[in-house]
Design a protein around this motif. Structure first.
Motif, PDB file in Angstrom:
ATOM      1  N   ILE A  53     -11.738 -12.458  10.162  1.00 56.18           N
ATOM      2  CA  ILE A  53     -12.496 -11.381  10.803  1.00 56.18           C
ATOM      3  C   ILE A  53     -12.051 -10.027  10.253  1.00 56.18           C
ATOM      4  CG2 ILE A  53     -12.879 -10.178  12.995  1.00 56.18           C
ATOM      5  CD1 ILE A  53     -12.733 -12.954  14.356  1.00 56.18           C
ATOM      6  N   GLY A  54     -10.733  -9.851  10.134  1.00 57.21           N
ATOM      7  CA  GLY A  54     -10.208  -8.597   9.590  1.00 57.21           C
ATOM      8  C   GLY A  54     -10.685  -8.351   8.170  1.00 57.21           C
ATOM      9  N   TRP A  55     -10.710  -9.402   7.387  1.00 53.83           N
ATOM     10  CA  TRP A  55     -11.172  -9.291   5.997  1.00 53.83           C
ATOM     11  C   TRP A  55     -12.640  -8.875   5.961  1.00 53.83           C
ATOM     12  CZ3 TRP A  55     -14.628 -12.260   3.025  1.00 53.83           C
ATOM     13  CH2 TRP A  55     -14.542 -12.066   1.648  1.00 53.83           C
ATOM     14  N   ILE A  56     -13.441  -9.451   6.867  1.00 55.30           N
ATOM     15  CA  ILE A  56     -14.870  -9.122   6.922  1.00 55.30           C
ATOM     16  C   ILE A  56     -15.074  -7.668   7.365  1.00 55.30           C
ATOM     17  CG2 ILE A  56     -17.024  -9.637   8.165  1.00 55.30           C
ATOM     18  CD1 ILE A  56     -16.102 -12.614   8.165  1.00 55.30           C
ATOM     19  N   LEU A  57     -14.319  -7.250   8.351  1.00 55.38           N
ATOM     20  CA  LEU A  57     -14.465  -5.873   8.849  1.00 55.38           C
ATOM     21  C   LEU A  57     -14.045  -4.847   7.808  1.00 55.38           C
ATOM     22  CD1 LEU A  57     -13.135  -6.273  12.487  1.00 55.38           C
ATOM     23  CD2 LEU A  57     -15.512  -6.044  11.742  1.00 55.38           C
ATOM     24  N   GLY A  58     -12.961  -5.181   7.086  1.00 57.00           N
ATOM     25  CA  GLY A  58     -12.530  -4.333   5.982  1.00 57.00           C
ATOM     26  C   GLY A  58     -12.064  -2.945   6.360  1.00 57.00           C
ATOM     27  N   ARG A  59     -12.182  -2.061   5.428  1.00 55.33           N
ATOM     28  CA  ARG A  59     -11.610  -0.719   5.509  1.00 55.33           C
ATOM     29  C   ARG A  59     -12.208   0.158   6.609  1.00 55.33           C
ATOM     30  NH1 ARG A  59      -9.949   3.057   0.646  1.00 55.33           N
ATOM     31  NH2 ARG A  59      -8.249   1.671   0.820  1.00 55.33           N
ATOM     32  N   GLN A  60     -13.478   0.025   6.912  1.00 50.20           N
ATOM     33  CA  GLN A  60     -14.123   0.970   7.821  1.00 50.20           C
ATOM     34  C   GLN A  60     -13.569   0.977   9.239  1.00 50.20           C
ATOM     35  OE1 GLN A  60     -18.270   0.157   7.835  1.00 50.20           O
ATOM     36  NE2 GLN A  60     -18.025  -1.944   8.518  1.00 50.20           N
ATOM     37  N   PHE A  61     -12.980  -0.163   9.697  1.00 52.76           N
ATOM     38  CA  PHE A  61     -12.470  -0.216  11.062  1.00 52.76           C
ATOM     39  C   PHE A  61     -10.946  -0.255  11.134  1.00 52.76           C
ATOM     40  CE2 PHE A  61     -16.726  -2.192  11.542  1.00 52.76           C
ATOM     41  CZ  PHE A  61     -17.259  -1.250  12.409  1.00 52.76           C
ATOM     42  N   GLU A  62     -10.265  -0.083  10.019  1.00 53.52           N
ATOM     43  CA  GLU A  62      -8.809  -0.228   9.991  1.00 53.52           C
ATOM     44  C   GLU A  62      -8.103   0.682  10.990  1.00 53.52           C
ATOM     45  OE1 GLU A  62      -5.061   0.003   6.907  1.00 53.52           O
ATOM     46  OE2 GLU A  62      -6.959   0.923   6.352  1.00 53.52           O
ATOM     47  N   LYS A  63      -8.451   1.933  11.027  1.00 50.20           N
ATOM     48  CA  LYS A  63      -7.726   2.856  11.902  1.00 50.20           C
ATOM     49  C   LYS A  63      -7.942   2.559  13.377  1.00 50.20           C
ATOM     50  CE  LYS A  63     -11.234   6.451  11.726  1.00 50.20           C
ATOM     51  NZ  LYS A  63     -11.538   7.811  11.376  1.00 50.20           N
ATOM     52  N   TYR A  64      -9.074   1.986  13.731  1.00 49.13           N
ATOM     53  CA  TYR A  64      -9.325   1.652  15.136  1.00 49.13           C
ATOM     54  C   TYR A  64      -8.553   0.416  15.572  1.00 49.13           C
ATOM     55  CZ  TYR A  64     -13.194   4.826  14.314  1.00 49.13           C
ATOM     56  OH  TYR A  64     -13.940   5.920  13.972  1.00 49.13           O
ATOM     57  N   ILE A  65      -8.501  -0.587  14.730  1.00 50.52           N
ATOM     58  CA  ILE A  65      -7.850  -1.851  15.077  1.00 50.52           C
ATOM     59  C   ILE A  65      -6.337  -1.691  15.112  1.00 50.52           C
ATOM     60  CG2 ILE A  65      -7.448  -4.223  14.326  1.00 50.52           C
ATOM     61  CD1 ILE A  65     -10.336  -4.075  13.123  1.00 50.52           C
ATOM     62  N   THR A  66      -5.772  -1.117  14.064  1.00 53.91           N
ATOM     63  CA  THR A  66      -4.314  -1.019  14.000  1.00 53.91           C
ATOM     64  C   THR A  66      -3.755  -0.041  15.020  1.00 53.91           C
ATOM     65  OG1 THR A  66      -4.467   0.615  12.219  1.00 53.91           O
ATOM     66  CG2 THR A  66      -4.169  -1.699  11.575  1.00 53.91           C
ATOM     67  N   LEU A 120      -5.214  -9.890  12.384  1.00 56.65           N
ATOM     68  CA  LEU A 120      -6.443  -9.149  12.127  1.00 56.65           C
ATOM     69  C   LEU A 120      -6.174  -8.018  11.135  1.00 56.65           C
ATOM     70  CD1 LEU A 120      -9.426  -9.012  13.141  1.00 56.65           C
ATOM     71  CD2 LEU A 120      -8.634  -7.321  14.780  1.00 56.65           C
ATOM     72  N   ALA A 121      -5.087  -7.298  11.368  1.00 55.27           N
ATOM     73  CA  ALA A 121      -4.714  -6.209  10.466  1.00 55.27           C
ATOM     74  C   ALA A 121      -4.342  -6.748   9.085  1.00 55.27           C
ATOM     75  CB  ALA A 121      -3.559  -5.411  11.060  1.00 55.27           C
ATOM     76  N   VAL A 122      -3.707  -7.917   9.048  1.00 56.34           N
ATOM     77  CA  VAL A 122      -3.371  -8.537   7.763  1.00 56.34           C
ATOM     78  C   VAL A 122      -4.648  -8.858   6.994  1.00 56.34           C
ATOM     79  CG1 VAL A 122      -2.374 -10.587   6.671  1.00 56.34           C
ATOM     80  CG2 VAL A 122      -1.126  -9.410   8.484  1.00 56.34           C
ATOM     81  N   GLY A 123      -5.663  -9.326   7.704  1.00 57.92           N
ATOM     82  CA  GLY A 123      -6.946  -9.614   7.060  1.00 57.92           C
ATOM     83  C   GLY A 123      -7.569  -8.377   6.456  1.00 57.92           C
ATOM     84  N   ILE A 124      -7.437  -7.251   7.133  1.00 56.04           N
ATOM     85  CA  ILE A 124      -7.942  -5.986   6.585  1.00 56.04           C
ATOM     86  C   ILE A 124      -7.193  -5.661   5.296  1.00 56.04           C
ATOM     87  CG2 ILE A 124      -8.075  -3.492   6.989  1.00 56.04           C
ATOM     88  CD1 ILE A 124      -8.543  -4.221   9.986  1.00 56.04           C
ATOM     89  N   THR A 125      -5.880  -5.876   5.319  1.00 56.32           N
ATOM     90  CA  THR A 125      -5.068  -5.650   4.118  1.00 56.32           C
ATOM     91  C   THR A 125      -5.499  -6.578   2.999  1.00 56.32           C
ATOM     92  OG1 THR A 125      -3.214  -5.014   5.526  1.00 56.32           O
ATOM     93  CG2 THR A 125      -2.710  -5.556   3.254  1.00 56.32           C
TER      94      THR A 125
END
Length: 191
Positions: A53-66, A120-125
């Motif tokens: 899920i984090g990978w799919i969301l990507g960069r645009q939501f990083e600051k909100y999730i973390t 989730l944050a790892v997936g964004i990374t």
């Protein structure tokens, strides 16, 4: 990203799930390997799903999730731990004994989510690093499954010796894990 780095990430992400699985094993009255597998499947499944899920969301939501992941984990683990302590300090009637012998799917779901929010944050990374996501989440999920299954078994061994304090200890550990996650993310404890 190499296999060694991925393995270290998988083990690191699995540690909270392992600790919670130990707590679940502590509260079991009788070892049931099928239940241990279901518990491990919940933890492994969510540890694989969250980075995806984090990978799919990507960069645009990083600051909100973390910025809130630690608060969500803290609240969920605190609620579950507080409930375990309340049950441990309450009367041990027939209904309570029966309830601890069965899996509570809602509780498992909350614990699996709480222990996998960091993933989730790892997936964004992973999205930023262009990691091949399917092998990565499969590896993380399988590692967590194995460690959570082992955690339930280890917890049951100790729970058989210390039945009267097992649920109380499990609740305290869950609250401490939630507090640790919160304090690490607030920068009070070093990572």
């Amino acid at each position: 990203m190499g296999l060694l780095e991925l393995f270290l990430i998988a083990v690191g992400l699995s540690m909270d799930a392992f600790a919670v699985a130990v707590c679940k094993g502590l509260s079991m009255r009788k070892m049931r390997y099928g239940q241990a597998a279901v518990i491990a499947l919940f933890f492994g499944g969510f540890q694989a799903l969250m980075p995806l899920i984090g990978w799919i969301l990507g960069r645009q939501f990083e600051k909100y999730i973390t910025s809130v992941d630690h608060w969500i984990a803290f609240v969920l683990l605190g609620l579950i731990g507080g409930n375990m302590i309340r049950e441990a300090l309450g009367k041990d009637d027939e209904e309570t004994v029966e309830a601890t012998d069965h899996l509570n799917v809602k509780e498992l779901l909350m614990m699996a989510i709480a222990t996998s929010i960091d993933a989730l944050a790892v997936g964004i990374t992973f999205a930023f690093l262009q990691v091949s996501i399917v092998p990565a989440v499969s590896f993380i999920g399988c590692t967590t499954f194995v460690l959570a299954f082992a955690g339930v078994c280890i917890g049951k061994i100790f729970g058989a010796k210390y039945k009267s304090r097992a649920e109380l200890l499990g609740g305290i550990i869950l609250i401490l894990i939630g507090l640790k996650i919160l304090l690490e993310h607030l920068g009070i404890l070093p990572f």
